[in-house]
Scaffold this active site. Structure first.
Site, PDB file in Angstrom:
ATOM      1  N   ASP A  20       0.882  -1.206   0.011  1.00  0.00           N
ATOM      2  CA  ASP A  20      -0.077  -0.074   0.072  1.00  0.00           C
ATOM      3  C   ASP A  20       0.837   1.185   0.140  1.00  0.00           C
ATOM      4  O   ASP A  20       0.989   1.887   0.881  1.00  0.00           O
ATOM      5  CB  ASP A  20      -0.851   0.103   1.251  1.00  0.00           C
ATOM      6  CG  ASP A  20      -1.968   1.217   1.282  1.00  0.00           C
ATOM      7  OD1 ASP A  20      -2.022   1.922   0.126  1.00  0.00           O
ATOM      8  OD2 ASP A  20      -2.353   1.633   2.358  1.00  0.00           O
ATOM      9  N   GLU A  42      -2.099   1.050  -8.053  1.00  0.00           N
ATOM     10  CA  GLU A  42      -3.113   2.236  -8.689  1.00  0.00           C
ATOM     11  C   GLU A  42      -4.472   1.818  -8.603  1.00  0.00           C
ATOM     12  O   GLU A  42      -4.553   0.802  -8.340  1.00  0.00           O
ATOM     13  CB  GLU A  42      -2.343   2.215 -10.264  1.00  0.00           C
ATOM     14  CG  GLU A  42      -2.945   3.529 -10.935  1.00  0.00           C
ATOM     15  CD  GLU A  42      -2.127   3.818 -12.207  1.00  0.00           C
ATOM     16  OE1 GLU A  42      -1.121   3.457 -12.564  1.00  0.00           O
ATOM     17  OE2 GLU A  42      -2.674   4.700 -12.759  1.00  0.00           O
TER      18      GLU A  42
HETATM   19  O1  9MR Z   1       1.121   7.795 -12.989  1.00  0.00           O
HETATM   20  C1  9MR Z   1       1.282   6.929 -13.927  1.00  0.00           C
HETATM   21  C2  9MR Z   1       0.467   5.616 -14.018  1.00  0.00           C
HETATM   22  O2  9MR Z   1      -0.849   6.053 -14.204  1.00  0.00           O
HETATM   23  C3  9MR Z   1       0.849   4.616 -15.105  1.00  0.00           C
HETATM   24  O3  9MR Z   1       0.054   3.420 -14.747  1.00  0.00           O
HETATM   25  C4  9MR Z   1       2.332   4.367 -14.982  1.00  0.00           C
HETATM   26  C5  9MR Z   1       2.780   3.482 -15.774  1.00  0.00           C
HETATM   27  O4  9MR Z   1       2.471   3.984 -17.026  1.00  0.00           O
HETATM   28  O5  9MR Z   1       3.094   5.622 -15.132  1.00  0.00           O
HETATM   29  C6  9MR Z   1       2.850   6.240 -14.035  1.00  0.00           C
HETATM   30  O6  9MR Z   1       3.643   7.645 -14.027  1.00  0.00           O
HETATM   31  C7  9MR Z   1       4.998   7.356 -13.696  1.00  0.00           C
HETATM   32  C8  9MR Z   1       5.814   7.407 -14.944  1.00  0.00           C
HETATM   33  O7  9MR Z   1       5.491   6.187 -15.686  1.00  0.00           O
HETATM   34  C9  9MR Z   1       7.353   7.575 -14.509  1.00  0.00           C
HETATM   35  N1  9MR Z   1       7.706   8.677 -13.583  1.00  0.00           N
HETATM   36  C10 9MR Z   1       6.926   8.680 -12.373  1.00  0.00           C
HETATM   37  C11 9MR Z   1       5.348   8.785 -12.904  1.00  0.00           C
HETATM   38  C12 9MR Z   1       4.423   8.679 -11.388  1.00  0.00           C
HETATM   39  O8  9MR Z   1       4.816   7.936 -10.685  1.00  0.00           O
HETATM   40  O1  9MR Z   2      -3.520  -1.695 -17.161  1.00  0.00           O
HETATM   41  C1  9MR Z   2      -2.487  -1.732 -17.797  1.00  0.00           C
HETATM   42  C2  9MR Z   2      -1.580  -2.904 -17.648  1.00  0.00           C
HETATM   43  O2  9MR Z   2      -2.116  -3.954 -18.165  1.00  0.00           O
HETATM   44  C3  9MR Z   2      -0.172  -2.701 -18.444  1.00  0.00           C
HETATM   45  O3  9MR Z   2       0.498  -3.691 -18.246  1.00  0.00           O
HETATM   46  C4  9MR Z   2       0.468  -1.592 -18.072  1.00  0.00           C
HETATM   47  C5  9MR Z   2       1.596  -1.213 -18.659  1.00  0.00           C
HETATM   48  O4  9MR Z   2       1.286  -0.780 -20.299  1.00  0.00           O
HETATM   49  O5  9MR Z   2      -0.429  -0.238 -18.251  1.00  0.00           O
HETATM   50  C6  9MR Z   2      -1.664  -0.442 -17.556  1.00  0.00           C
HETATM   51  O6  9MR Z   2      -2.537   0.571 -17.839  1.00  0.00           O
HETATM   52  C7  9MR Z   2      -2.196   1.941 -17.269  1.00  0.00           C
HETATM   53  C8  9MR Z   2      -2.114   2.836 -18.324  1.00  0.00           C
HETATM   54  O7  9MR Z   2      -1.124   2.623 -19.291  1.00  0.00           O
HETATM   55  C9  9MR Z   2      -2.129   4.310 -17.949  1.00  0.00           C
HETATM   56  N1  9MR Z   2      -3.000   4.669 -17.000  1.00  0.00           N
HETATM   57  C10 9MR Z   2      -2.802   3.798 -15.810  1.00  0.00           C
HETATM   58  C11 9MR Z   2      -2.956   2.356 -16.215  1.00  0.00           C
HETATM   59  C12 9MR Z   2      -3.429   1.378 -15.081  1.00  0.00           C
HETATM   60  O8  9MR Z   2      -1.958   1.177 -14.530  1.00  0.00           O
END
Ligand code: 9MR
Ligand code: 9MR
Length: 601
Positions: A562, A571
């Site tokens: 968490d 997330e």
């Molecule tokens: O906040 C972002 C999240 O919604 C996505 O699932 C994730 C993977 O694509 O990326 C998060 O953003 C991070 C980014 O990829 C790398 N820099 C830090 C960002 C916030 O934690």
């Molecule tokens: O849910 C998605 C997961 O299946 C993929 O492995 C991952 C990396 O591509 O991305 C997840 O989706 C994220 C999206 O790219 C950006 N918004 C947040 C989503 C949940 O983490």
């Protein structure tokens, strides 16, 4: 003996266990610092229907008896613990407390002498009503382009974010009629997840799952009131909420050719800030086959559902169907437009680094869209060139695997199809039941007594949505067969989500005693309110650690933390909440079907 062993309490235990196994193993357990309330007892922390199955899992017990007690610790039921047939992924056998035969409504705790007390739980009718409502209400909190008023949002009220009235056409999506930099309006929609972007592919499965919840349980869903701005307008609230996203989706189709943009996004992920503070430019990016087919499927389904509300929503059903058809036509002429963000970024600017939702195989999207269009129009033209059974696989639906969404639709509408029913339908029904049997077979032998803990393959990014979608699949199978076992096991996965699992968390924010407090969710992290927005399902155990945050254990069903930074485990996302909303509401609607006959004395 080397003195270093005495430096570490755990190693001491391990050594003693090795030396004199049984005697010291016991004392090792006895000497353990007492865990927090509930830690050794894994139970649905919300509760149980009076006449439905009721189980808890006890870890680390040598006892053979359990008690159900009132909150004042008065004993009301006594039962025998049974050892699980199979070990957990961690390799230990568990003890199962089955109190199905205790029916009396009330608030209780479960007690095992050497394991302590469970979190409190309730036994009552409609026990999941609040969490079921909250799972849909969570979408209201995800809305773009509207302020959340206190009247509806309580302490989570906030200013409007992302009006999206001036969105730029990205160079990857430029056409003669809409050159790069063209400004379009694409208001409304839900934020995808912890981030503030809006993606068509992921919106497709999410919106459809909520629409299906209404389509499958219209009588019950008409009673569900969510206190959202549209409440009382004559349209059921679940549909009102789905409409917020649907109306945005309608703006994502280029009216000039029918193609649908993959997403509406910032160039890069925002900081952790409130939605109104995030003001960087927004783009619609490249059209694609997956986005266009998912759009066609959702719009065809929406058209069917909203045609029942001509007075409240005049013209909507027609627009949806018209746009579904032009989307389909675009996809047929662009059957392989992959969204490959890396390749796109080599050709176009600005660089786009937000979520990809890239998919390389569109067989399943074609099946889903064709199925929805067929059921809505009864026109078999949509089946031309579609192989409804391209392979043997029956994948639990995810954003990139939507074949079963098509199967669900064909099966549940088969009685309306008449001569337009596809010849494969009987085989699809047979496969659906075989798939459900595969899901439930052996679930009763597992350590946590759930469908979810059968296979380690279920524990990837967003594993909790796999648990929920397995439950949805079982409900589809129940609708087809009326086999009550499918419902029992659908409930087992709701029990999983609400606490009967390898972590002891109830994975829905705000529902249960031990729930996520630090989801990777920008508003929850920046609103200054201690409690996260309620009703959100976190991604859940995922040993992948793609976010680089170490989880306390890489045992598949324990790989959860968490932690606000842990986007691969903690997330939240619209495509994860939707099957939770479906499962919890469907079980509320079907709670009387879950009744097990009282045992003869
Ligand atoms: O906040 C972002 C999240 O919604 C996505 O699932 C994730 C993977 O694509 O990326 C998060 O953003 C991070 C980014 O990829 C790398 N820099 C830090 C960002 C916030 O934690
Ligand atoms: O849910 C998605 C997961 O299946 C993929 O492995 C991952 C990396 O591509 O991305 C997840 O989706 C994220 C999206 O790219 C950006 N918004 C947040 C989503 C949940 O983490």
């Amino acid at each position: 003996m080397n003195s270093k062993y005495f430096l570490n309490y755990k190693s001491t235990c391990v050594l003693l266990v090795l030396l004199i196994q049984t005697v010291f193993a016991n004392s090792c357990v006895a000497f353990q610092a007492p865990g927090k309330e509930g830690d050794s007892i894994r139970i649905n922390q919300v509760g149980f229907y009076p006449n439905a199955p009721k189980k808890a899992i006890i870890l680390n017990t040598k006892d053979t008896i359990f008690y159900i007690e009132t909150i004042q610790k008065k004993q009301v039921f006594k039962g025998v613990l049974n050892v699980s047939t199979k070990p957990s992924f961690a390799g230990v056998l568990t003890s199962i407390a089955d109190f199905t035969n205790f029916h009396t409504p009330g608030k209780y705790i479960l007690h095992v002498a050497d394991a302590g007390y469970s979190h409190p739980f309730e036994i009552k009718k409609a026990v999941h009503k609040d969490v079921a409502d909250a799972a849909i209400k969570a979408y209201y909190f995800m809305r773009a382009s509207i302020p959340l008023k206190e009247k509806y949002a309580g302490k989570w009220s906030r200013a409007e974010g992302h009006p999206d009235i001036a969105v730029l056409v990205h160079s990857s999506a430029a056409t003669d009629k809409r050159p790069a930099g063209t400004i379009i309006s694409a208001q409304r929609g839900w934020y995808d997840a912890g981030d503030y972007n809006k993606y068509i592919v992921n919106s497709g499965i999410s919106t459809s799952t909520l629409l299906s919840l209404y389509e499958d349980f219209p009588i019950y869903m008409k009673t569900v009131k969510l206190n959202i701005p549209e409440s009382g307008n004559g349209v059921p609230d679940v549909l009102n909420e789905a409409l917020w996203n649907l109306r945005w989706m309608l703006t994502m189709q280029d009216p000039n050719d029918g193609g649908v943009y993959n997403k509406l996004t910032n160039a890069a992920f925002d900081k952790f800030e409130m939605p109104d503070q995030s003001t960087s430019p927004r783009y619609v990016v490249e059209k694609g086959t997956a986005a266009t087919l998912d759009f066609a499927a959702v719009m065809a389904q929406a058209s069917r559902i909203f045609s029942n509300y001509p007075k409240e929503l005049p013209g909507l059903a027609d627009s949806c169907l018209k746009q579904a058809k032009t989307a389909w036509a675009w996809a047929v002429t662009h059957p392989d437009s992959v969204y490959n963000q890396d390749a796109m970024n080599k050709k176009y600017s600005p660089l786009i680094t937000t979520g990809g939702y890239g998919d390389w195989n569109f067989k399943d999207e074609f099946i889903w869209a064709a199925s929805e269009l067929l059921v809505t129009t009864h026109d078999t033209i949509y089946l031309k060139n579609i192989n409804l059974i391209p392979d043997k696989s029956m994948p639990v639906p995810t954003w990139n695997q939507v074949k079963l969404l098509g199967y669900y639709t064909l099966i549940k509408n088969s009685n309306t199809l008449g001569v337009s029913a596809p010849k494969e339908l009987p085989e699809i029904e047979r496969r659906m039941l075989a798939f459900a049997d595969d899901l439930i077979n052996g679930a009763g032998e597992t350590a946590y007594q759930t469908v979810m803990d059968k296979s380690r393959r279920s524990f990837g990014w967003g594993s909790n949505s796999a648990a929920a979608n397995q439950g949805v699949a079982l409900i589809q199978a129940w609708k087809l067969s009326n086999n009550p076992e499918y419902l029992t096991y659908a409930l087992s996965n709701l029990d999983y989500i609400l606490g009967r699992n390898g972590t002891g968390y109830s994975f829905v924010t705000g529902y249960g005693s031990k729930t996520p407090m630090h989801p990777h969710h920008r508003p929850s992290a920046s609103d200054g309110v201690i409690d996260p927005i309620p009703g959100m399902l976190v991604g859940g155990p995922n040993p992948g650690m793609q976010d680089g945050i170490k989880v306390p254990s890489i045992v598949p069903d324990e790989a959860y933390i968490d932690d606000e930074r842990a986007y691969a485990a903690n997330e939240i996302a619209i495509n994860w909440n939707a099957p939770l909303a479906y499962l919890a509401n469907a079980l509320e609607a079907l709670q009387n079907e879950l009744n097990i006959p009282a045992k003869k004395k």
